[in-house]
Motif scaffolding. Structure first.
Motif, mmCIF file in Angstrom:
data_model
loop_
_atom_site.group_PDB
_atom_site.id
_atom_site.type_symbol
_atom_site.label_atom_id
_atom_site.label_comp_id
_atom_site.label_asym_id
_atom_site.label_seq_id
_atom_site.Cartn_x
_atom_site.Cartn_y
_atom_site.Cartn_z
ATOM 1 N N PRO A 280 0.822 -1.209 0.000
ATOM 2 C CA PRO A 280 0.000 0.000 0.000
ATOM 3 C C PRO A 280 0.849 1.248 0.000
ATOM 4 N N ALA A 281 0.227 2.356 -0.337
ATOM 5 C CA ALA A 281 0.943 3.621 -0.337
ATOM 6 C C ALA A 281 1.336 3.988 1.084
ATOM 7 N N ARG B 60 -0.844 5.100 -13.517
ATOM 8 C CA ARG B 60 -0.930 6.502 -13.109
ATOM 9 C C ARG B 60 -1.917 6.704 -11.969
ATOM 10 N N GLY B 61 -2.913 5.846 -11.826
ATOM 11 C CA GLY B 61 -3.882 5.958 -10.751
ATOM 12 C C GLY B 61 -3.408 5.362 -9.431
ATOM 13 N N PHE B 62 -2.228 4.744 -9.400
ATOM 14 C CA PHE B 62 -1.611 4.164 -8.209
ATOM 15 C C PHE B 62 -2.487 3.084 -7.554
ATOM 16 N N ARG B 63 -3.146 2.285 -8.412
ATOM 17 C CA ARG B 63 -3.868 1.123 -7.913
ATOM 18 C C ARG B 63 -2.926 -0.084 -7.786
ATOM 19 N N ARG B 64 -1.789 -0.027 -8.494
ATOM 20 C CA ARG B 64 -0.810 -1.119 -8.451
ATOM 21 C C ARG B 64 0.530 -0.570 -7.954
ATOM 22 N N PHE C 162 5.153 5.047 -12.497
ATOM 23 C CA PHE C 162 4.684 6.366 -12.083
ATOM 24 C C PHE C 162 5.016 6.541 -10.604
ATOM 25 N N TYR C 163 5.369 7.752 -10.215
ATOM 26 C CA TYR C 163 5.770 7.992 -8.827
ATOM 27 C C TYR C 163 5.186 9.316 -8.339
#
Length: 535
Positions: free
Chosen positions: A30-31, A97-101, A132-133
């Motif tokens: 997770p983030a 880009r959506g940060f789901r992965r 993406f970051y």
């Protein structure tokens, strides 16, 4: 850049390591969020201003990339001020880009001791993969950047494409050429060949300079606060932010990141009597450089390093300022030929030769901040009629001959030198010592905004000077010295092609950018040929 002798001149907390790359936090699916509390409250108040200098990435390896940002810790926490609390910032990298992965995340710390900048060397990534970051300070999220890792070491790569840039005076114009590179979606990385910033004060640039934008600070950079402030000013430019957010950068320095005509013990434009000790100035300039750029230091305190891109190409970035001897006068033949004088330093030269010999890559790309090929220049006088630029490899002929002889003796003619510095564009071959087939090719990219040298001469004289240079240097096939711009380097096994792009008017932020010229090195003959169509 040496003056040519042609008659002339943010609201929260983050990370740090003295080397310029912070320790990577523990990987997690997770983030990672910064801790709640005062940091989060400050972030909520700051809004987008917390990340006013954007994001960046650089130095891609098959399993790693460096990511960067700066946090403004309080309203008056501008670069160089040395103000504001220590800050913790979360970072995350994802394949979407959506940060789901999200695949890697962590927390980093920074503070005024490193100008509230963050460099995180993220490991454990997949080769040849786009990522993406982003960063998070409390509830405030940074812009999203896109980066890409290098191919695996033994991967059979079909092609690579790089943006090429050099010589960027903030005051002298707008960064339309950077905008052109940022708008492309086909770049594996951007190679920056030096003069990423200029130390000049307002109104004190090269001959022919235009004061389109004021410099901050207004005076010449000499202190750590000065250099931090200047880097910060550059990074407020929207086109430069877009460039950094679009692709990783691979950068080396030239002289103006510190001072004009820098050498290991000083610089032409530094006067210790009035400007203080050289050691203090160069330490300040380089500390700011490594704080503000995502550069991995393979050699501590230097930009010397090598990156590999599968079996297709390796990229050697040289540091031609830290170890060089003082420049000689172009008329001092004995000094120019003195084997004790060096542009690379003995250790870097041995490392360069060994790397070229051992590499299995189809192409060897060398980022050389100053021109490697010989470059004879007209003086405009009867005696002497010609001269040379002693700040480039021509001023260190023992090193120049030793490297070119090594290329010849080991049949390394699949070598391509990439250079900026000259505020002009050139395509040519590198002649072999003693004659015979060329030992390499040379591409020189024009300046992003610094004044092209031919434009300072009246009535078409600049074009005539370029024609004269080409006549005196038959190994050069093309030259142009009136356009600002950038380059695209396209690498396949069959050839390496360089496309030059020109900016119509550097004083206009929305200036169009169009194709100027293309040349290619044939992989079979290893000779330079014109190319009619840009990639």
């Amino acid at each position: 850049m040496t003056r040519l002798p042609l008659q002339r001149r943010d609201f929260i907390r983050l990370t740090a390591a003295a080397s310029g790359a912070a320790a990577v936090g523990t990987a997690a699916a997770p983030a990672a969020h910064a801790a709640e509390g005062p940091d989060a409250a400050a972030a909520a108040q700051s809004g987008a201003e917390a990340f006013r200098h954007g994001v960046a990435s650089g130095d891609p390896l098959p399993d790693a990339v460096v990511i960067w940002t700066r946090v403004t810790p309080e309203p008056d926490g501008r670069p160089g001020r040395g103000r504001g609390p220590a800050v913790h910032v979360g970072w995350e990298i994802a394949t979407d880009r959506g940060f789901r992965r999200t695949v890697r995340s962590g927390t980093a710390r920074t503070g005024p001791e490193r100008d509230h900048t963050v460099n995180v060397d993220v490991r454990g990534l997949r080769p040849g993969t786009a990522y993406f970051y982003r960063f998070r300070a409390g509830r405030t999220v940074s812009p999203v950047g896109r980066t890409r890792t290098a191919p695996a070491a033994h991967a059979k790569v079909d092609g690579l494409r790089f943006g090429i840039a050099s010589c960027v005076s903030y005051s002298n114009g707008y960064f339309a050429a950077y905008r052109h590179l940022a708008e492309r979606t086909d770049l594996d990385a951007v190679i920056h060949l030096g003069d990423y910033i200029y130390e000049f004060g307002s109104g004190a640039g090269h001959p022919g300079s235009t004061d389109v934008r004021p410099m901050d600070p207004a005076t010449e950079c000499r202190t750590l606060a000065d250099y931090r402030t200047r880097h910060g000013e550059y990074r407020t430019d929207p086109d430069l932010q877009a460039l950094h957010a679009s692709a990783p950068i691979i950068a080396t320095w030239d002289d103006h990141e510190t001072c004009g005509d820098t050498w290991s013990g000083g610089a032409r434009d530094h006067d210790p009597a009035t400007e203080g000790p050289w050691a203090a100035r160069v330490a300040a300039a380089r500390q700011a450089y490594f704080e503000w750029l995502p550069v991995r230091q393979a050699v501590p305190g230097s930009t010397q390093r090598r990156l590999a891109f599968g079996t297709l190409a390796d990229l050697t970035m040289l540091d031609l300022r830290s170890f060089r001897s003082q420049q000689a006068l172009p008329t001092d033949t004995a000094a120019l030929d003195d084997p004790a004088r060096t542009i690379t330093g003995a250790s870097q030269m041995a490392w360069l030769k060994d790397g070229l010999t051992r590499s299995p890559a189809a192409w060897h790309l060398i980022g050389s901040s100053v021109m490697a090929a010989p470059w004879i220049l007209p003086t405009g006088q009867a005696n002497p009629p010609t001269t040379l630029n002693a700040d480039q490899w021509d001023g260190y002929r023992a090193d120049q001959t030793a490297l070119f002889t090594h290329l010849r003796d080991h049949d390394l003619r699949n070598t391509v030198f990439l250079t900026g510095d000259l505020h002009s564009s050139w395509a040519g071959e590198v002649p072999s010592p003693g004659g015979g087939a060329p030992v390499a090719s040379q591409f020189v990219v024009g300046a992003i905004t610094s004044t092209p040298f031919a434009t300072i001469y009246p009535g078409g004289m600049g074009a005539r000077i370029v024609a004269g240079i080409l006549a005196m240097n038959p190994h050069l096939q093309w030259g142009e010295a009136e356009a600002n711009g950038c380059g695209i380097l396209d690498v396949t096994r069959a050839r390496v092609q360089f496309d030059w792009y020109k900016v119509a008017d550097r004083t206009k932020a929305d200036s169009p950018v169009t194709h100027l010229k293309s040349f290619a090195v044939d992989g079979g003959t290893r000779r330079l040929v014109p190319a009619t169509t840009p990639v």
